[in-house]
Design a protein around this motif. Sequence first.
Motif, PDB file in Angstrom:
ATOM      1  N   MET A 104      69.789  -4.908 135.591  1.00 48.80           N
ATOM      2  CA  MET A 104      71.490  -4.741 135.222  1.00 48.80           C
ATOM      3  C   MET A 104      72.696  -4.552 136.002  1.00 48.80           C
ATOM      4  O   MET A 104      73.815  -4.502 134.654  1.00 48.80           O
ATOM      5  CB  MET A 104      71.442  -2.837 134.736  1.00 48.80           C
ATOM      6  CG  MET A 104      69.886  -2.818 133.731  1.00 48.80           C
ATOM      7  SD  MET A 104      70.395  -0.715 134.568  1.00 48.80           S
ATOM      8  CE  MET A 104      71.657   0.255 133.174  1.00 48.80           C
ATOM      9  N   ALA A 105      72.949  -5.214 136.758  1.00 52.39           N
ATOM     10  CA  ALA A 105      73.911  -4.963 137.867  1.00 52.39           C
ATOM     11  C   ALA A 105      74.900  -5.945 137.207  1.00 52.39           C
ATOM     12  O   ALA A 105      73.921  -6.669 136.734  1.00 52.39           O
ATOM     13  CB  ALA A 105      74.067  -5.697 139.316  1.00 52.39           C
ATOM     14  N   PRO A 106      76.095  -6.284 136.814  1.00 51.96           N
ATOM     15  CA  PRO A 106      76.595  -7.142 136.271  1.00 51.96           C
ATOM     16  C   PRO A 106      77.054  -8.161 137.279  1.00 51.96           C
ATOM     17  O   PRO A 106      77.890  -8.651 136.501  1.00 51.96           O
ATOM     18  CB  PRO A 106      78.355  -6.238 136.111  1.00 51.96           C
ATOM     19  CG  PRO A 106      78.084  -5.303 136.972  1.00 51.96           C
ATOM     20  CD  PRO A 106      76.906  -4.427 137.069  1.00 51.96           C
ATOM     21  N   VAL A 107      76.730  -8.235 138.836  1.00 54.90           N
ATOM     22  CA  VAL A 107      76.800  -9.306 139.383  1.00 54.90           C
ATOM     23  C   VAL A 107      75.715  -9.469 139.967  1.00 54.90           C
ATOM     24  O   VAL A 107      74.762  -8.525 140.290  1.00 54.90           O
ATOM     25  CB  VAL A 107      78.125  -8.737 140.135  1.00 54.90           C
ATOM     26  CG1 VAL A 107      79.574  -9.125 140.130  1.00 54.90           C
ATOM     27  CG2 VAL A 107      77.862  -7.776 140.916  1.00 54.90           C
ATOM     28  N   GLY A 265      77.860   3.601 131.410  1.00 52.17           N
ATOM     29  CA  GLY A 265      79.003   3.670 129.552  1.00 52.17           C
ATOM     30  C   GLY A 265      79.402   4.174 129.617  1.00 52.17           C
ATOM     31  O   GLY A 265      80.086   4.340 128.323  1.00 52.17           O
ATOM     32  N   ARG A 266      80.245   5.082 130.646  1.00 53.55           N
ATOM     33  CA  ARG A 266      81.504   5.625 130.314  1.00 53.55           C
ATOM     34  C   ARG A 266      82.459   5.877 130.018  1.00 53.55           C
ATOM     35  O   ARG A 266      83.666   6.105 128.960  1.00 53.55           O
ATOM     36  CB  ARG A 266      81.814   6.911 131.957  1.00 53.55           C
ATOM     37  CG  ARG A 266      82.840   7.998 131.952  1.00 53.55           C
ATOM     38  CD  ARG A 266      83.084   8.877 130.769  1.00 53.55           C
ATOM     39  NE  ARG A 266      81.305   9.857 131.260  1.00 53.55           N
ATOM     40  CZ  ARG A 266      81.287  10.290 130.470  1.00 53.55           C
ATOM     41  NH1 ARG A 266      82.155  10.588 129.034  1.00 53.55           N
ATOM     42  NH2 ARG A 266      80.707  11.364 130.505  1.00 53.55           N
ATOM     43  N   THR A 267      83.158   4.034 130.327  1.00 55.03           N
ATOM     44  CA  THR A 267      84.125   3.259 130.202  1.00 55.03           C
ATOM     45  C   THR A 267      84.437   2.377 128.555  1.00 55.03           C
ATOM     46  O   THR A 267      85.268   1.834 128.428  1.00 55.03           O
ATOM     47  CB  THR A 267      84.918   2.240 131.259  1.00 55.03           C
ATOM     48  OG1 THR A 267      83.972   1.418 131.675  1.00 55.03           O
ATOM     49  CG2 THR A 267      85.046   3.194 132.339  1.00 55.03           C
ATOM     50  N   GLY A 268      82.590   2.353 128.570  1.00 51.65           N
ATOM     51  CA  GLY A 268      82.520   1.673 126.505  1.00 51.65           C
ATOM     52  C   GLY A 268      81.995   0.293 127.486  1.00 51.65           C
ATOM     53  O   GLY A 268      81.477  -1.219 126.637  1.00 51.65           O
ATOM     54  N   GLU A 269      81.838   0.113 128.804  1.00 57.61           N
ATOM     55  CA  GLU A 269      80.485  -1.053 129.301  1.00 57.61           C
ATOM     56  C   GLU A 269      79.280   0.084 130.033  1.00 57.61           C
ATOM     57  O   GLU A 269      79.959   0.801 130.445  1.00 57.61           O
ATOM     58  CB  GLU A 269      82.184  -1.606 129.678  1.00 57.61           C
ATOM     59  CG  GLU A 269      82.591  -2.604 129.134  1.00 57.61           C
ATOM     60  CD  GLU A 269      82.447  -4.088 128.338  1.00 57.61           C
ATOM     61  OE1 GLU A 269      80.883  -4.032 128.354  1.00 57.61           O
ATOM     62  OE2 GLU A 269      83.063  -4.642 128.038  1.00 57.61           O
ATOM     63  N   MET A 270      79.043  -0.653 130.537  1.00 55.42           N
ATOM     64  CA  MET A 270      77.788   0.041 131.121  1.00 55.42           C
ATOM     65  C   MET A 270      77.971  -0.168 132.364  1.00 55.42           C
ATOM     66  O   MET A 270      77.872   1.535 132.774  1.00 55.42           O
ATOM     67  CB  MET A 270      76.163  -1.614 131.002  1.00 55.42           C
ATOM     68  CG  MET A 270      75.355  -0.865 131.848  1.00 55.42           C
ATOM     69  SD  MET A 270      74.514   0.393 130.937  1.00 55.42           S
ATOM     70  CE  MET A 270      73.832   0.105 129.633  1.00 55.42           C
ATOM     71  N   GLN A 274      83.174  -3.974 135.322  1.00 53.88           N
ATOM     72  CA  GLN A 274      82.781  -5.117 134.021  1.00 53.88           C
ATOM     73  C   GLN A 274      83.916  -4.808 133.534  1.00 53.88           C
ATOM     74  O   GLN A 274      84.803  -5.774 132.595  1.00 53.88           O
ATOM     75  CB  GLN A 274      81.585  -4.839 133.021  1.00 53.88           C
ATOM     76  CG  GLN A 274      79.866  -5.539 133.475  1.00 53.88           C
ATOM     77  CD  GLN A 274      79.495  -4.579 132.799  1.00 53.88           C
ATOM     78  OE1 GLN A 274      78.858  -3.730 133.053  1.00 53.88           O
ATOM     79  NE2 GLN A 274      78.693  -5.224 131.735  1.00 53.88           N
ATOM     80  N   THR A 275      84.640  -3.431 132.912  1.00 49.09           N
ATOM     81  CA  THR A 275      85.866  -3.283 132.254  1.00 49.09           C
ATOM     82  C   THR A 275      87.247  -3.530 132.873  1.00 49.09           C
ATOM     83  O   THR A 275      88.234  -4.373 131.988  1.00 49.09           O
ATOM     84  CB  THR A 275      85.730  -1.348 132.214  1.00 49.09           C
ATOM     85  OG1 THR A 275      85.139  -1.183 131.464  1.00 49.09           O
ATOM     86  CG2 THR A 275      87.417  -1.355 131.626  1.00 49.09           C
ATOM     87  N   GLY A 349      78.145   1.679 123.532  1.00 53.23           N
ATOM     88  CA  GLY A 349      78.080   1.681 121.936  1.00 53.23           C
ATOM     89  C   GLY A 349      79.701   2.496 121.583  1.00 53.23           C
ATOM     90  O   GLY A 349      80.591   2.756 120.972  1.00 53.23           O
ATOM     91  N   ASN A 350      78.562   3.766 121.545  1.00 53.85           N
ATOM     92  CA  ASN A 350      79.421   4.916 121.462  1.00 53.85           C
ATOM     93  C   ASN A 350      80.401   5.233 121.883  1.00 53.85           C
ATOM     94  O   ASN A 350      81.145   6.241 121.454  1.00 53.85           O
ATOM     95  CB  ASN A 350      78.076   6.495 121.471  1.00 53.85           C
ATOM     96  CG  ASN A 350      78.721   7.441 119.950  1.00 53.85           C
ATOM     97  OD1 ASN A 350      79.053   7.205 118.880  1.00 53.85           O
ATOM     98  ND2 ASN A 350      78.878   8.142 120.918  1.00 53.85           N
ATOM     99  N   ALA A 351      80.340   5.472 123.463  1.00 52.68           N
ATOM    100  CA  ALA A 351      82.110   5.692 123.701  1.00 52.68           C
ATOM    101  C   ALA A 351      82.669   4.487 123.914  1.00 52.68           C
ATOM    102  O   ALA A 351      83.323   5.311 123.934  1.00 52.68           O
ATOM    103  CB  ALA A 351      81.064   5.034 125.637  1.00 52.68           C
ATOM    104  N   ARG A 352      82.444   3.403 123.758  1.00 57.33           N
ATOM    105  CA  ARG A 352      83.625   2.306 123.234  1.00 57.33           C
ATOM    106  C   ARG A 352      83.755   2.784 122.032  1.00 57.33           C
ATOM    107  O   ARG A 352      85.315   3.329 121.597  1.00 57.33           O
ATOM    108  CB  ARG A 352      83.097   1.114 123.020  1.00 57.33           C
ATOM    109  CG  ARG A 352      83.624   0.026 122.649  1.00 57.33           C
ATOM    110  CD  ARG A 352      83.325  -1.533 123.128  1.00 57.33           C
ATOM    111  NE  ARG A 352      82.342  -1.885 122.695  1.00 57.33           N
ATOM    112  CZ  ARG A 352      81.102  -2.384 123.813  1.00 57.33           C
ATOM    113  NH1 ARG A 352      80.449  -2.360 124.567  1.00 57.33           N
ATOM    114  NH2 ARG A 352      79.809  -2.440 122.795  1.00 57.33           N
ATOM    115  N   LYS A 353      83.353   3.107 120.257  1.00 54.19           N
ATOM    116  CA  LYS A 353      84.027   3.657 119.408  1.00 54.19           C
ATOM    117  C   LYS A 353      83.992   4.917 118.925  1.00 54.19           C
ATOM    118  O   LYS A 353      85.964   5.319 118.817  1.00 54.19           O
ATOM    119  CB  LYS A 353      82.320   2.964 118.202  1.00 54.19           C
ATOM    120  CG  LYS A 353      82.765   3.260 116.920  1.00 54.19           C
ATOM    121  CD  LYS A 353      81.771   3.631 116.108  1.00 54.19           C
ATOM    122  CE  LYS A 353      81.480   4.020 114.905  1.00 54.19           C
ATOM    123  NZ  LYS A 353      81.159   5.493 114.522  1.00 54.19           N
TER     124      LYS A 353
END
Length: 458
Positions: A104-107, A265-270, A274-275, A349-353
């Motif tokens: 899952m890690a973004p890097v 997910g808190r910031t709207g990205e996993m 990433q944010t 996605g819900n955190a984003r929306k």
Amino acid sequence: MDARPNSPEARDVRYHMHAYTNARKHQETGPLVIEKGDGVYVEDIAGNRYIEAMAGLWSVAVGFSEKRLVEAATRQMSKLPYYHDFGSKAHSPLIDLAEKLVKMAPVPMSKAYFTNSGSEANDTAIKMIWYRSNALGQPARKKIISRKRGYHGVTIASASLTGLPNNHLSFDLPIANILHTSTPHHWRDAEPGESEEQFSARLADDLEKLVLAEGPETIAAFIGEPIMGAGGVVVPPAGYWEKIQAVLSKYDILLVADEVICGFGRTGEMFGSQTFGIKPDIMVLSKQISSSYLPISALIINDKVFEPIADESNRIGTFGHGFTGGGHPVAAAVALENIKLIEERDLVGNARKVGAHLQARLRKLASHPLVGEVRGVGLIAAVELVADKESKAPWGKPAALGALVNGLLQQNGVISRNMGDAIAFCPPLIITEAQVDALVDTFERSLDAALPQVRPQG
Ligand SMILES: Cc1ncc(COP(=O)(O)O)c(C=O)c1O
């Protein structure tokens, strides 16, 4: 408070010493006893219902009554209630979770290492970093740079990383080799007319000056939360992480992203990384990893960190570090199911929306006479309260207005938290727009109720 001598409140005062509480004042006020939870709500012992606008301690992503987590725990408890990973032992939930987190890690990452709390994970990060420096034949490279107002926990080393006075005062902290650089809070600390980019450049310059003053060969790592949480939900200004990372790369300094709040997910990205375009060598994960139904935390490390450590453990004979409960099978099974739910239900996605809705609603309060700044991303936000918008002056003592409004919010059915004069909101990721409306309406009512006390003459 129920004053009967055998009430839960009275017994709490008699027998229980609380975390993060004024122990003397508590003897007068007593506790708020929470009995149950359901979705984004919790209920106290008297039957009063609250929106839990902090998701507990920034952690209950899937809400307070998720049966699938209860079932996952029950299944694992019946099959293998306990095991560990010392001396090459393993168990399936841990292997599955390690694979999941690394993938899952973004890097690009290499391994997951398991602990029980954010503080333990950050302590472990420090020990890994020191061990690695020794492995590389760089014993002088031991200093770790954190930030003023950063929060990384409360154990002796993690509390030293934390850059908040209450975590140091009378504890004889911080320990040696921990340095603190500037806080990226544009609203509070920028010079008049200084843009966010200019402010970020000045902070990167502060960091470079610190590195040069200490000697680059002595600096091992920099640790930061993508968004500072307990320091007051400080969202980094434009260009901040890019400029900070340029300094770190220049001097070959490791980067630790403390994702304990921002992760999952808190910031709207996993991940918060990433944010903000952060490329960490170590990621520290906890809280929303299991929605805190059970305690578990993890470090995800890349090969730059793992390979020298592996060599050093081979030289010594073992990596002499580990916790009895680290990667507990029941906690790992709950974490796996929790991450599955976050993915299945698209809570990111819900955190984003819904987060965009929360941010928009809160920003409408910017013109309120008591609001100095509204800040946040996704489903994490803070509103900084002031007595005077122009001078940004507090109402009497710092934190007095924050405490007043936080108390009014609780009376009105919303549990939030004031960090100084900043009121934080960090609700479960399942929150709906209608529930956000109820939360913000209550906040607005509480601000209006505080106004006559702050400005008695109107
Ligand atoms: C960013 C961050 N790191 C570390 C910690 C410490 O975690 P724990 O309380 O599980 O020790 C916290 C806790 O709030 C946190 O917010």
